[in-house]
Every structure is written in C-alpha cells, then in structure tokens.
Design a protein around this motif. Structure first.
Motif, mmCIF file in Angstrom:
data_model
loop_
_atom_site.group_PDB
_atom_site.id
_atom_site.type_symbol
_atom_site.label_atom_id
_atom_site.label_comp_id
_atom_site.label_asym_id
_atom_site.label_seq_id
_atom_site.Cartn_x
_atom_site.Cartn_y
_atom_site.Cartn_z
ATOM 1 N N GLY A 192 0.898 -1.240 -0.193
ATOM 2 C CA GLY A 192 0.047 -0.448 -0.013
ATOM 3 C C GLY A 192 1.253 1.722 0.428
ATOM 4 O O GLY A 192 0.936 1.900 -1.041
ATOM 5 N N ALA A 193 1.792 1.510 0.880
ATOM 6 C CA ALA A 193 2.846 2.660 0.751
ATOM 7 C C ALA A 193 3.463 2.152 -1.054
ATOM 8 O O ALA A 193 3.859 3.403 -1.130
ATOM 9 N N GLU A 194 3.533 1.447 -1.095
ATOM 10 C CA GLU A 194 4.593 1.427 -2.230
ATOM 11 C C GLU A 194 3.796 2.475 -3.570
ATOM 12 O O GLU A 194 4.098 2.916 -4.085
ATOM 13 N N TYR A 195 2.185 2.047 -3.461
ATOM 14 C CA TYR A 195 1.059 2.197 -5.066
ATOM 15 C C TYR A 195 1.178 4.159 -4.226
ATOM 16 O O TYR A 195 1.339 4.751 -5.036
ATOM 17 N N LEU A 196 1.472 4.484 -2.775
ATOM 18 C CA LEU A 196 0.651 5.689 -2.509
ATOM 19 C C LEU A 196 2.394 6.476 -3.476
ATOM 20 O O LEU A 196 2.061 7.303 -4.317
ATOM 21 N N ARG A 197 3.451 5.280 -3.031
ATOM 22 C CA ARG A 197 4.501 6.625 -3.891
ATOM 23 C C ARG A 197 4.592 6.608 -5.047
ATOM 24 O O ARG A 197 4.920 7.149 -6.043
ATOM 25 N N ALA A 200 1.811 8.841 -6.737
ATOM 26 C CA ALA A 200 1.797 10.618 -6.558
ATOM 27 C C ALA A 200 3.802 10.960 -7.057
ATOM 28 O O ALA A 200 3.797 11.456 -6.548
ATOM 29 N N GLY A 201 4.360 9.951 -8.096
ATOM 30 C CA GLY A 201 5.073 10.042 -8.575
ATOM 31 C C GLY A 201 6.260 9.975 -7.455
ATOM 32 O O GLY A 201 7.080 11.007 -8.005
ATOM 33 N N GLU A 202 6.415 9.476 -7.058
ATOM 34 C CA GLU A 202 8.050 10.078 -5.760
ATOM 35 C C GLU A 202 8.533 9.142 -6.142
ATOM 36 O O GLU A 202 10.023 8.869 -6.303
ATOM 37 N N THR A 203 7.621 7.482 -7.339
ATOM 38 C CA THR A 203 9.150 6.649 -7.575
ATOM 39 C C THR A 203 8.352 6.619 -9.046
ATOM 40 O O THR A 203 7.498 6.510 -9.043
ATOM 41 N N HIS A 204 9.106 5.841 -9.338
ATOM 42 C CA HIS A 204 8.868 5.220 -10.993
ATOM 43 C C HIS A 204 8.508 3.501 -11.568
ATOM 44 O O HIS A 204 7.117 3.725 -12.217
ATOM 45 N N PHE A 205 8.277 2.786 -10.370
ATOM 46 C CA PHE A 205 7.933 1.893 -11.160
ATOM 47 C C PHE A 205 8.357 1.107 -10.002
ATOM 48 O O PHE A 205 8.840 1.254 -8.906
ATOM 49 N N PRO A 218 -6.604 -2.661 -4.892
ATOM 50 C CA PRO A 218 -6.085 -1.347 -4.689
ATOM 51 C C PRO A 218 -5.053 -0.526 -5.586
ATOM 52 O O PRO A 218 -5.588 0.432 -5.815
ATOM 53 N N GLY A 219 -3.878 -0.584 -5.628
ATOM 54 C CA GLY A 219 -2.781 -0.364 -6.215
ATOM 55 C C GLY A 219 -2.757 0.232 -7.537
ATOM 56 O O GLY A 219 -2.386 1.564 -8.155
ATOM 57 N N THR A 220 -2.961 -1.587 -7.841
ATOM 58 C CA THR A 220 -3.057 -1.172 -9.828
ATOM 59 C C THR A 220 -4.143 -0.420 -10.367
ATOM 60 O O THR A 220 -3.854 0.602 -10.959
ATOM 61 N N LEU A 221 -5.840 -0.041 -9.741
ATOM 62 C CA LEU A 221 -6.372 1.359 -10.259
ATOM 63 C C LEU A 221 -6.093 2.908 -9.645
ATOM 64 O O LEU A 221 -5.628 3.316 -10.450
#
Length: 267
Positions: A192-197, A200-205, A218-221
């Motif tokens: 969940g934390a990975e998907y938020l960043r 939000a454009g904080e990481t690329h992949f 949830p995260g993929t959507l």
C-alpha cells in the motif's frame, strides 16, 4: 454504484478508533505467525470484520474477499470474479511493520465487479496519506490529483524490486543481478505504501512477484488512474482474478514498461 466519500469516511473512522490506538501497543500474545514468515495480529482480524460489516451495509448484495477470511477459508477466493460487486480488503497491509511498531502500514480496500476494478482506497493511518481512485475519474489524495512520475530511461528511474521470498529462484537471481541497471530503492515492506508513492510520482516503478488481490487490486487502480501502466509479465493487464500469475510490473507508461521489462526481465 457506491458513494466514494462514504467509504472513505468508514475507513478513516475505523483507522482512528480501532487501529491507531493499538499501534505500538500490542501484547506479545496478540501477534501470531499464520504461515511461514507471515504475521497476523488481533487488529488485522478485528479491522477486517468491521470493514466487512460496514461495507456490505453500504452496498447491499455485495460480497467480501478479505485476506484473513481467505486464510481461514481459501474457497472464498472464488468470489473475486463473481458477477456481484465484490469488496477486496487488506485490513492491515504491512502487518510485520505494524506489529513491530513501524509506521509503514496501510488499510487497503477495492471494489470490483466482474473482475473489473471500480474504486480503490489506500490509507496510511499514521501519516494520514489517503489515496482514493474511481475508474475513469482519476486518483486523488487530499484534494490533489495524483500523477505518476514522468517517464525516463531505466538507468534513471527509481523503484522497488520485490523478487525474493515468493519468486522462482531463477527469476529472483536474474532480477538481483540486474538491480544496478536501475535506481533500486529500499522496499517499504508494505504494498500500500509502495503504491501511494508510485501514484504520487515519488518513484517510477515497482516489480512484484506475488499477486494476491488484496495486495494489488487497490494499488493498480490508483496507479492507473494516476496515469501509470500496470501489466503482468506477459504484457497484459493485471486484474483481481490473476493472483496465480508470476509477476507484475508498474511503470509510468507503456514505453517505459517495455524498457524496464527488457532491462530487468528479458532473457
């Protein structure tokens, strides 16, 4: 289909009343190992039960697939692709972090129907970061529309690589050997934390090799509504019913997905 704000309010209410008061306040007997390397706490179970009841009330006739319920009864996984609306719940994503008093954990909820993701919610109770998405309406956090990071070359893109515990040995070896071809960052040990960043454009992949629906629907959507591309390793879209597939790669767009796949995974 559903009032997005009402679901958000339910999640925030449960986080405030039933999660945060127990953070860094668990007794040893309230933490168990449910499988090798996987913890569960009394809070996971209690929160899933509360969410199950409240969300079904919001959408009569809906079904629920929750991580802890499936652990108790694996046949419930069949409901993921039911014709009825299905809530997918991860009551505490990043349970190990939560159990050890670390802040990187999240409540994750998605609503799917016919294997199509309709809405998603990811809340970090400690930080208060709350990503919400509805199919076709964008991804949002606190009134701000989320956008993924701009595409770049693989050598300049940052992200996390989850290809160890659950990956086939050859795949894990290949990714590990190619780790220095990208700007790999330390995993938060919480999808969940990975998907938020990501959103939000904080990481690329991010690269994942275990695709349980509560970890990724949830995260993929959220990521897709923020403009990103989420594809399984065969180059086709991830959906809730693909939990037996080998892996998932998130990227800013299809061109950068192809470049990352070639850099990290291609023979």
């Amino acid at each position: 289909m559903i009032d997005i704000a009402k679901v958000s309010a339910v999640i925030e209410e449960i986080a405030a009343a039933d999660v945060l008061p127990r953070f860094q306040a668990l007794a040893a007997h309230e933490i168990e190992e449910k499988a090798a390397g996987e913890l569960v706490t009394v809070v996971d179970v209690a929160v899933e039960n509360l969410l199950t009841s409240r969300l079904k009330d919001l959408l009569p006739g809906s079904l629920v697939v929750g991580e802890e319920a499936v652990h108790a009864d694996p046949t419930l996984m069949k409901q993921v692709t039911a014709d009825a609306p299905v809530w997918i719940i991860d009551p505490i994503d990043g349970t190990r972090n939560f159990a050890h008093g670390r802040e990187a954990f999240a409540i994750m909820v998605a609503l799917v129907q016919g294997d199509e993701s309709e809405a998603a919610w990811i809340l970090e109770p400690v930080s208060g970061r709350f990503g919400v998405a509805e199919r076709g309406s964008g991804a949002w956090m606190g009134g701000r529309r989320l956008r993924v990071a701009a595409p770049d070359t693989p050598a300049r893109m940052t992200g996390s690589l989850h290809a160890s515990s659950y990956a086939p040995k050859e795949l894990a070896r290949r990714v590990d050997q190619r780790r220095d071809r990208v700007k790999a960052v330390k995993s938060l040990r919480c999808a969940g934390a990975e998907y938020l960043r990501l959103a939000a454009g904080e990481t690329h992949f991010s690269l994942f090799t275990r695709l349980m629906p509560w970890d990724h629907v949830p995260g993929t959507l959220l990521h897709q509504e923020a403009g990103g591309t989420a594809l399984c390793f065969d180059g086709t879209p991830y959906t809730a019913g693909r939990y037996r597939d080998l892996g998932l790669l998130m990227a800013p767009d299809r061109a950068s997905w192809d470049a990352l796949y070639g850099t990290l995974l291609d023979d």
